[in-house]
Design a protein around this motif. Structure first.
Motif, mmCIF file in Angstrom:
data_model
loop_
_atom_site.group_PDB
_atom_site.id
_atom_site.type_symbol
_atom_site.label_atom_id
_atom_site.label_comp_id
_atom_site.label_asym_id
_atom_site.label_seq_id
_atom_site.Cartn_x
_atom_site.Cartn_y
_atom_site.Cartn_z
ATOM 1 N N PRO A 29 0.812 -1.223 0.000
ATOM 2 C CA PRO A 29 0.000 0.000 0.000
ATOM 3 C C PRO A 29 0.847 1.275 0.000
ATOM 4 O O PRO A 29 0.493 2.252 -0.643
ATOM 5 C CB PRO A 29 -0.822 -0.122 1.287
ATOM 6 C CG PRO A 29 -0.916 -1.589 1.537
ATOM 7 C CD PRO A 29 0.396 -2.146 1.057
ATOM 8 N N GLU A 30 1.987 1.251 0.685
ATOM 9 C CA GLU A 30 2.856 2.421 0.723
ATOM 10 C C GLU A 30 3.462 2.693 -0.645
ATOM 11 O O GLU A 30 3.566 3.829 -1.088
ATOM 12 C CB GLU A 30 3.976 2.230 1.768
ATOM 13 C CG GLU A 30 3.481 2.159 3.190
ATOM 14 C CD GLU A 30 2.951 0.764 3.564
ATOM 15 O OE1 GLU A 30 3.234 -0.223 2.844
ATOM 16 O OE2 GLU A 30 2.250 0.678 4.582
ATOM 17 N N GLN A 31 3.909 1.623 -1.327
ATOM 18 C CA GLN A 31 4.478 1.783 -2.657
ATOM 19 C C GLN A 31 3.428 2.311 -3.630
ATOM 20 O O GLN A 31 3.718 3.182 -4.453
ATOM 21 C CB GLN A 31 5.029 0.448 -3.165
ATOM 22 C CG GLN A 31 6.253 -0.026 -2.434
ATOM 23 C CD GLN A 31 6.630 -1.445 -2.828
ATOM 24 O OE1 GLN A 31 5.774 -2.280 -3.085
ATOM 25 N NE2 GLN A 31 7.931 -1.717 -2.857
ATOM 26 N N ALA A 32 2.214 1.801 -3.543
ATOM 27 C CA ALA A 32 1.130 2.272 -4.413
ATOM 28 C C ALA A 32 0.856 3.746 -4.156
ATOM 29 O O ALA A 32 0.672 4.526 -5.101
ATOM 30 C CB ALA A 32 -0.123 1.441 -4.180
ATOM 31 N N TYR A 33 0.836 4.148 -2.900
ATOM 32 C CA TYR A 33 0.594 5.542 -2.544
ATOM 33 C C TYR A 33 1.677 6.450 -3.133
ATOM 34 O O TYR A 33 1.383 7.488 -3.720
ATOM 35 C CB TYR A 33 0.540 5.682 -1.030
ATOM 36 C CG TYR A 33 0.350 7.097 -0.551
ATOM 37 C CD1 TYR A 33 -0.911 7.684 -0.576
ATOM 38 C CD2 TYR A 33 1.420 7.841 -0.081
ATOM 39 C CE1 TYR A 33 -1.089 8.991 -0.145
ATOM 40 C CE2 TYR A 33 1.247 9.138 0.347
ATOM 41 C CZ TYR A 33 -0.007 9.708 0.316
ATOM 42 O OH TYR A 33 -0.181 10.999 0.739
ATOM 43 N N LEU A 34 2.947 6.052 -2.982
ATOM 44 C CA LEU A 34 4.043 6.861 -3.517
ATOM 45 C C LEU A 34 4.009 6.914 -5.036
ATOM 46 O O LEU A 34 4.216 7.970 -5.634
ATOM 47 C CB LEU A 34 5.386 6.314 -3.033
ATOM 48 C CG LEU A 34 5.701 6.575 -1.572
ATOM 49 C CD1 LEU A 34 6.941 5.812 -1.149
ATOM 50 C CD2 LEU A 34 5.890 8.052 -1.331
ATOM 51 N N LEU A 35 3.756 5.795 -5.673
ATOM 52 C CA LEU A 35 3.723 5.749 -7.126
ATOM 53 C C LEU A 35 2.590 6.600 -7.680
ATOM 54 O O LEU A 35 2.786 7.414 -8.577
ATOM 55 C CB LEU A 35 3.587 4.297 -7.611
ATOM 56 C CG LEU A 35 3.596 4.092 -9.112
ATOM 57 C CD1 LEU A 35 4.917 4.545 -9.703
ATOM 58 C CD2 LEU A 35 3.355 2.649 -9.444
ATOM 59 N N LEU A 36 1.405 6.434 -7.126
ATOM 60 C CA LEU A 36 0.261 7.196 -7.617
ATOM 61 C C LEU A 36 0.362 8.672 -7.235
ATOM 62 O O LEU A 36 -0.199 9.526 -7.920
ATOM 63 C CB LEU A 36 -1.040 6.594 -7.094
ATOM 64 C CG LEU A 36 -1.345 5.195 -7.625
ATOM 65 C CD1 LEU A 36 -2.591 4.631 -6.972
ATOM 66 C CD2 LEU A 36 -1.484 5.198 -9.132
#
Length: 139
Positions: free
Chosen positions: A8-15
């Protein structure tokens, strides 16, 4: 994005860093309007487009690592080892990401056009089209 193996953290940073375009679509069909999001697929190392077989999970470590998730995860792990929980895990990494964004912004602002003395001369080619003239330097 967690379906594709992102945390979820990676998705948040990417988006949060991707050039996303959101729109309200089908407004004429109220109350059945719909929101759409444009997400460029070129930012991914693998195909994320929908298919008949559904989403396919990509094993971790098969794509090129990106710095942001590595920095965030490493700092979150060290904060967790220090006894912090919840949002406190990501405070330091947030400040580091802000600093990196500021450095990138300043570097972008410092870019200047190439001086005209370094430009290649233009020559007219076949059919009157401009082409770059090639010159042979010293032999």
């Amino acid at each position: 994005m967690t379906t594709f193996g992102y945390s979820p953290e990676q998705a948040y940073l990417l988006l949060g860093a991707a050039p996303i375009e959101g729109r309200m679509s089908g407004v004429v069909d109220i109350p059945n309007s719909c929101a759409t999001v444009y997400l460029p697929t070129a930012i991914f190392d693998f195909d994320v487009r929908p298919s008949a077989s559904g989403p396919a999970r990509v094993p971790q470590g098969t794509s090129t690592p990106h710095a942001s998730p590595l920095i965030v995860n490493a700092i979150a792990d060290s904060q967790k080892a220090a006894g912090k929980t919840g949002p406190a895990l990501y405070t330091t990494s947030l400040y580091i990401m802000i600093a990196l964004q500021a450095i990138g912004f300043l570097a972008n602002e410092l870019i200047r056009p190439v001086n005209a003395k370094f430009h290649e001369p233009q020559a007219t080619g076949v059919g009157g089209q401009d082409t770059v003239a090639t010159t042979q330097r010293g032999s």
